[in-house]
Design a protein around this motif. Structure first.
Motif, PDB file in Angstrom:
ATOM      1  N   UNK A   1       0.652  -1.288  -0.035  1.00  0.00           N
ATOM      2  CA  UNK A   1       0.091   0.140  -0.010  1.00  0.00           C
ATOM      3  C   UNK A   1       1.009   1.136  -0.106  1.00  0.00           C
ATOM      4  N   UNK A   2       2.092   1.253   0.845  1.00  0.00           N
ATOM      5  CA  UNK A   2       2.762   2.280   0.923  1.00  0.00           C
ATOM      6  C   UNK A   2       3.401   2.544  -0.591  1.00  0.00           C
ATOM      7  N   UNK A   3       3.820   1.589  -1.368  1.00  0.00           N
ATOM      8  CA  UNK A   3       4.342   1.597  -2.476  1.00  0.00           C
ATOM      9  C   UNK A   3       3.595   2.283  -3.735  1.00  0.00           C
ATOM     10  N   UNK A   4       2.334   1.578  -3.363  1.00  0.00           N
ATOM     11  CA  UNK A   4       1.135   2.213  -4.435  1.00  0.00           C
ATOM     12  C   UNK A   4       0.843   3.659  -4.267  1.00  0.00           C
ATOM     13  N   UNK A   5       0.952   4.295  -2.978  1.00  0.00           N
ATOM     14  CA  UNK A   5       0.708   5.770  -2.737  1.00  0.00           C
ATOM     15  C   UNK A   5       1.929   6.608  -2.494  1.00  0.00           C
ATOM     16  N   UNK A   6       3.073   5.967  -2.915  1.00  0.00           N
ATOM     17  CA  UNK A   6       4.328   6.769  -2.882  1.00  0.00           C
ATOM     18  C   UNK A   6       4.606   7.098  -1.453  1.00  0.00           C
ATOM     19  N   UNK A   7       4.473   6.324  -0.544  1.00  0.00           N
ATOM     20  CA  UNK A   7       4.697   6.888   0.903  1.00  0.00           C
ATOM     21  C   UNK A   7       5.845   6.106   1.480  1.00  0.00           C
ATOM     22  N   UNK A   8       6.256   6.838   2.430  1.00  0.00           N
ATOM     23  CA  UNK A   8       7.492   6.248   3.182  1.00  0.00           C
ATOM     24  C   UNK A   8       7.173   5.264   4.000  1.00  0.00           C
ATOM     25  N   UNK A   9       8.052   4.254   4.259  1.00  0.00           N
ATOM     26  CA  UNK A   9       7.753   3.083   5.026  1.00  0.00           C
ATOM     27  C   UNK A   9       8.506   3.099   6.272  1.00  0.00           C
ATOM     28  N   UNK A  10       8.020   3.264   7.693  1.00  0.00           N
ATOM     29  CA  UNK A  10       8.892   3.182   8.880  1.00  0.00           C
ATOM     30  C   UNK A  10       7.837   2.168   9.680  1.00  0.00           C
ATOM     31  N   UNK A  11       8.532   2.243  10.823  1.00  0.00           N
ATOM     32  CA  UNK A  11       7.768   1.402  12.040  1.00  0.00           C
ATOM     33  C   UNK A  11       8.012   1.812  13.299  1.00  0.00           C
TER      34      UNK A  11
END
Length: 330
Positions: free
Chosen positions: A197-207
């Motif tokens: 989902x993050x890739x689909x909307x061009x979002x950073x991935x953190x946690x």
């Protein structure tokens, strides 16, 4: 955010870098359907100098804190109607003077009063989202919170999207409002569906661990999430330009008006302390020589905007006669 200076001071002793931040409770309402709302938590990350326009952000957060008092009171009333005679004074004592009580404070009071065996039971039976004692406060719309974060020089991230009932329209709507990233990593690793989902909307991935001190099997231990180095690198690649703009804005305000209030904004979260008395220092040059290298890389300091600010700051010398600035460099 009042705990950040203490966190920075403590972390300094152990060589830990603190990124000031705050988790904001918001509500998301689908377009055209004001009746269907869902709680959404937004994370705001700021530079070591803190947010620009601090007063605007503080007022925004103060409104939420005021609503938390009413929310906690409503939770206590609901518990009382459920034949649990919890005292409001008990909750306030646990929260502490001036602290807006949250569900965790209510849960601790319930444990102390003997109404539940532990914090996990308090949430599982009564305080979970939509539970019999759950209540909402004066949470802003999620889009409004994201716009405020962006307006004050922060990086906006969606917290624990796996807790959402309908994440896709929420992520889409928040991306349009300016969302920078979303949590994808938990203590048990990366969640593939949310990574996609993050890739689909061009979002950073953190946690993060999402640790709140509740205890039990439903909460990860503090520091239990190991983020890949590349994740931190990608985050900083987006965050650094945003933070640099905020730092420049804060310093410009002080260069244009070298007042005590503007100086306090600069020293709010940094390794800088102000002392009354003693010989006057060259404030502007002191900030240039000692503070800027703590906040900016060499390349960032060579930016034309910062060069102009350094020139202005070098002329700020005697407007604070009788005040010393101590720069902590260790």
């Amino acid at each position: 955010m009042s705990g950040i200076p203490e966190a920075v001071e403590s972390a300094r002793k152990y060589g830990i870098k603190i990124i000031p931040g705050v988790e904001i409770s918001t509500m998301f309402s689908p377009r055209g359907d004001s009746e269907v709302k869902e709680p959404v938590h937004i994370l705001a990350y700021y530079s070591s100098i803190g947010p620009s326009r601090f007063e605007e952000l503080d007022k925004f957060l103060s409104n939420i804190r005021d609503g938390r008092f009413l929310r906690a009171q409503n939770i206590v009333l609901k518990l009382n109607k459920l034949k649990l005679p919890l005292k409001w004074e008990h909750v306030c004592r646990i929260a502490g003077k001036g602290v807006a009580p949250g569900r965790l404070h209510v849960a601790r009071a319930m444990v102390e009063a003997g109404y539940v065996e532990n914090l996990r039971q308090a949430f599982a039976r009564y305080l979970f989202d939509g539970g019999p004692a759950y209540a909402t406060g004066s949470e802003p719309l999620a889009e409004e919170a994201i716009k405020m974060i962006c307006h004050t020089g922060g990086v906006a991230v969606l917290a624990h999207p796996w807790a959402l009932k309908n994440p896709i329209p929420i992520i889409r709507g928040l991306k349009e409002a300016g969302l920078h990233g979303m949590e994808v990593y938990k203590s048990d690793g990366r969640l593939a569906a949310y990574s996609d989902l993050a890739d689909a909307y061009g979002l950073l991935k953190i946690g993060g661990s999402d640790y709140h001190g509740r205890g039990g099997h439903n909460e990860s231990e503090l520091g239990s999430v190991n983020l890949p180095v590349l994740v931190l690198h990608d985050f900083l690649m987006v965050a650094r330009p945003i933070w640099c703009n905020a730092i420049r804005e804060i310093l410009e305000c002080y260069a244009e008006e070298p007042s005590d209030s503007n100086l306090a904004t600069i020293t709010r979260f940094g390794r800088t302390r102000i002392f009354k008395g003693g010989s006057p220092l060259s404030f502007g040059q002191d900030l240039i020589d000692h503070c800027l290298p703590l906040w900016l890389s060499s390349q960032e300091m060579e930016n034309a905007g910062f060069e102009a600010i350094k020139l202005k700051l070098s002329n700020v010398s005697d407007s604070h006669e009788g005040i010393q600035v101590l720069i902590e460099t260790k």
